[in-house]
Design a protein around this motif. Sequence first.
Motif, mmCIF file in Angstrom:
data_model
loop_
_atom_site.group_PDB
_atom_site.id
_atom_site.type_symbol
_atom_site.label_atom_id
_atom_site.label_comp_id
_atom_site.label_asym_id
_atom_site.label_seq_id
_atom_site.Cartn_x
_atom_site.Cartn_y
_atom_site.Cartn_z
ATOM 1 N N GLY A 10 -7.063 -14.213 7.412
ATOM 2 C CA GLY A 10 -6.918 -14.294 8.867
ATOM 3 C C GLY A 10 -6.415 -13.017 9.504
ATOM 4 O O GLY A 10 -6.696 -12.730 10.669
ATOM 5 N N GLY A 11 -5.662 -12.229 8.730
ATOM 6 C CA GLY A 11 -5.197 -10.948 9.254
ATOM 7 C C GLY A 11 -4.073 -11.040 10.259
ATOM 8 O O GLY A 11 -3.915 -10.145 11.094
ATOM 9 N N SER A 12 -3.241 -12.068 10.186
ATOM 10 C CA SER A 12 -2.151 -12.160 11.184
ATOM 11 C C SER A 12 -1.167 -11.005 11.027
ATOM 12 O O SER A 12 -0.635 -10.507 12.013
ATOM 13 C CB SER A 12 -1.432 -13.503 11.059
ATOM 14 O OG SER A 12 -0.665 -13.576 9.870
ATOM 15 N N ASN A 13 -0.931 -10.557 9.791
ATOM 16 C CA ASN A 13 -0.044 -9.390 9.615
ATOM 17 C C ASN A 13 -0.690 -8.128 10.182
ATOM 18 O O ASN A 13 -0.020 -7.294 10.798
ATOM 19 C CB ASN A 13 0.279 -9.195 8.137
ATOM 20 C CG ASN A 13 1.441 -10.049 7.682
ATOM 21 O OD1 ASN A 13 2.578 -9.764 8.026
ATOM 22 N ND2 ASN A 13 1.167 -11.102 6.946
ATOM 23 N N MET A 14 -1.984 -7.982 9.971
ATOM 24 C CA MET A 14 -2.703 -6.815 10.514
ATOM 25 C C MET A 14 -2.588 -6.826 12.033
ATOM 26 O O MET A 14 -2.289 -5.798 12.654
ATOM 27 C CB MET A 14 -4.163 -6.883 10.098
ATOM 28 C CG MET A 14 -5.077 -5.815 10.671
ATOM 29 S SD MET A 14 -5.837 -6.322 12.256
ATOM 30 C CE MET A 14 -6.798 -7.731 11.723
ATOM 31 N N ARG A 15 -2.751 -7.983 12.656
ATOM 32 C CA ARG A 15 -2.661 -8.063 14.123
ATOM 33 C C ARG A 15 -1.270 -7.644 14.589
ATOM 34 O O ARG A 15 -1.122 -6.872 15.537
ATOM 35 C CB ARG A 15 -2.985 -9.477 14.613
ATOM 36 C CG ARG A 15 -4.441 -9.854 14.435
ATOM 37 C CD ARG A 15 -4.885 -10.944 15.394
ATOM 38 N NE ARG A 15 -4.008 -12.100 15.372
ATOM 39 C CZ ARG A 15 -4.170 -13.129 14.561
ATOM 40 N NH1 ARG A 15 -5.159 -13.134 13.670
ATOM 41 N NH2 ARG A 15 -3.347 -14.157 14.605
ATOM 42 N N ALA A 16 -0.245 -8.124 13.881
ATOM 43 C CA ALA A 16 1.131 -7.759 14.269
ATOM 44 C C ALA A 16 1.327 -6.241 14.165
ATOM 45 O O ALA A 16 1.919 -5.610 15.048
ATOM 46 C CB ALA A 16 2.141 -8.497 13.388
ATOM 47 N N LEU A 17 0.770 -5.641 13.107
ATOM 48 C CA LEU A 17 0.908 -4.185 12.937
ATOM 49 C C LEU A 17 0.166 -3.433 14.048
ATOM 50 O O LEU A 17 0.722 -2.527 14.680
ATOM 51 C CB LEU A 17 0.352 -3.755 11.574
ATOM 52 C CG LEU A 17 1.143 -4.202 10.345
ATOM 53 C CD1 LEU A 17 0.363 -3.868 9.069
ATOM 54 C CD2 LEU A 17 2.520 -3.549 10.313
ATOM 55 N N VAL A 18 -1.072 -3.845 14.311
ATOM 56 C CA VAL A 18 -1.883 -3.149 15.327
ATOM 57 C C VAL A 18 -1.214 -3.258 16.701
ATOM 58 O O VAL A 18 -1.085 -2.274 17.432
ATOM 59 C CB VAL A 18 -3.312 -3.729 15.363
ATOM 60 C CG1 VAL A 18 -4.081 -3.232 16.589
ATOM 61 C CG2 VAL A 18 -4.069 -3.353 14.083
ATOM 62 N N GLU A 19 -0.729 -4.461 17.005
ATOM 63 C CA GLU A 19 -0.136 -4.673 18.343
ATOM 64 C C GLU A 19 1.157 -3.906 18.519
ATOM 65 O O GLU A 19 1.572 -3.610 19.635
ATOM 66 C CB GLU A 19 0.051 -6.179 18.592
ATOM 67 C CG GLU A 19 -1.287 -6.864 18.846
ATOM 68 C CD GLU A 19 -1.235 -8.387 18.806
ATOM 69 O OE1 GLU A 19 -2.288 -9.005 19.042
ATOM 70 O OE2 GLU A 19 -0.146 -8.948 18.522
ATOM 71 N N ASP A 20 1.796 -3.523 17.399
ATOM 72 C CA ASP A 20 3.045 -2.755 17.514
ATOM 73 C C ASP A 20 2.775 -1.253 17.586
ATOM 74 O O ASP A 20 3.650 -0.481 17.991
ATOM 75 C CB ASP A 20 3.963 -3.066 16.319
ATOM 76 C CG ASP A 20 5.341 -2.439 16.502
ATOM 77 O OD1 ASP A 20 6.015 -2.782 17.504
ATOM 78 O OD2 ASP A 20 5.729 -1.575 15.688
ATOM 79 N N ALA A 167 5.023 -21.011 6.723
ATOM 80 C CA ALA A 167 4.926 -20.708 8.162
ATOM 81 C C ALA A 167 6.194 -20.012 8.641
ATOM 82 O O ALA A 167 6.153 -19.068 9.432
ATOM 83 C CB ALA A 167 4.693 -21.996 8.944
ATOM 84 N N ARG A 168 7.346 -20.474 8.127
ATOM 85 C CA ARG A 168 8.627 -19.869 8.527
ATOM 86 C C ARG A 168 8.702 -18.418 8.022
ATOM 87 O O ARG A 168 9.161 -17.520 8.711
ATOM 88 C CB ARG A 168 9.786 -20.694 7.949
ATOM 89 C CG ARG A 168 11.140 -20.401 8.547
ATOM 90 C CD ARG A 168 12.201 -21.399 8.067
ATOM 91 N NE ARG A 168 11.748 -22.758 8.154
ATOM 92 C CZ ARG A 168 11.795 -23.616 7.131
ATOM 93 N NH1 ARG A 168 12.254 -23.243 5.951
ATOM 94 N NH2 ARG A 168 11.363 -24.849 7.289
ATOM 95 N N VAL A 169 8.198 -18.199 6.791
ATOM 96 C CA VAL A 169 8.196 -16.840 6.228
ATOM 97 C C VAL A 169 7.215 -15.948 6.992
ATOM 98 O O VAL A 169 7.522 -14.810 7.335
ATOM 99 C CB VAL A 169 7.838 -16.871 4.727
ATOM 100 C CG1 VAL A 169 7.599 -15.462 4.193
ATOM 101 C CG2 VAL A 169 8.944 -17.559 3.937
ATOM 102 N N LEU A 170 6.045 -16.486 7.303
ATOM 103 C CA LEU A 170 5.005 -15.692 7.980
ATOM 104 C C LEU A 170 5.518 -15.155 9.317
ATOM 105 O O LEU A 170 5.244 -14.017 9.686
ATOM 106 C CB LEU A 170 3.748 -16.529 8.182
ATOM 107 C CG LEU A 170 2.460 -15.785 8.547
ATOM 108 C CD1 LEU A 170 2.064 -14.776 7.472
ATOM 109 C CD2 LEU A 170 1.323 -16.762 8.789
#
Length: 194
Positions: A10-20, A167-170
């Motif tokens: 899903g790339g949720s970590n990638m999205r967080a990195l890009v948005e920062d 989910a809590r860790v993510l």
Amino acid sequence: QRVAIFVSGGGSNMRALVEDMTGDHAARPVVIVSNNENSGGIAWAKGQGIATEVVDHRPYGEDRAAFEHALDAALAKHAPDIICLAGFMRVLTAGFVSPWQGRMLNIHPSLLPKYRGLHTHRRAIEAGDTSHGCTVHLVTPELDDGPVLGQATVPILPDDTPDALAARVLEQEHRLYPAVLRRFASGNTNRLDL
Ligand code: GRF
């Protein structure tokens, strides 16, 4: 600093990195790489106008070196300075990792050195641990083993399920990874504990 982000899902970590990576951040995303053409992360990146490269690992079978040569070729066009593995689910051999050592980061959903490998949330619950979390580390040829750049801790609650804990860790991964990359890109490798 030019950053390549590797994703599989899903790339949720990638999205967080890009948005920062905006404003005075010392780094910017130059390519999103995946082994999975159906990765949600690739679709999102395309929508953002960020270059993407898909290198499907399946045609290479067990020939990891050949897969990694294809990865190198795909990367070369974008000349990244830093690689961030973010939910990238292929093990990379020393042949790929060694030239990037010191410039490749990974996020792992446990408090390393505890629970290297998979199914970390279930393992922590079954071990009766009362806290868990995530780790950003420099990648070395040993799986989930390199120097720790940062950790975030969450409680394990009574009757927690692996999914609830994941989910809590993510949520904390999405705080920790951008904070660590921001420091790392500006040359600060002091460990960050959230
Ligand atoms: C998650 O389990 C996360 O803990 C790990 O990779 C998986 C997918 O993350 N880092 P993402 O949503 O694809 O970033």
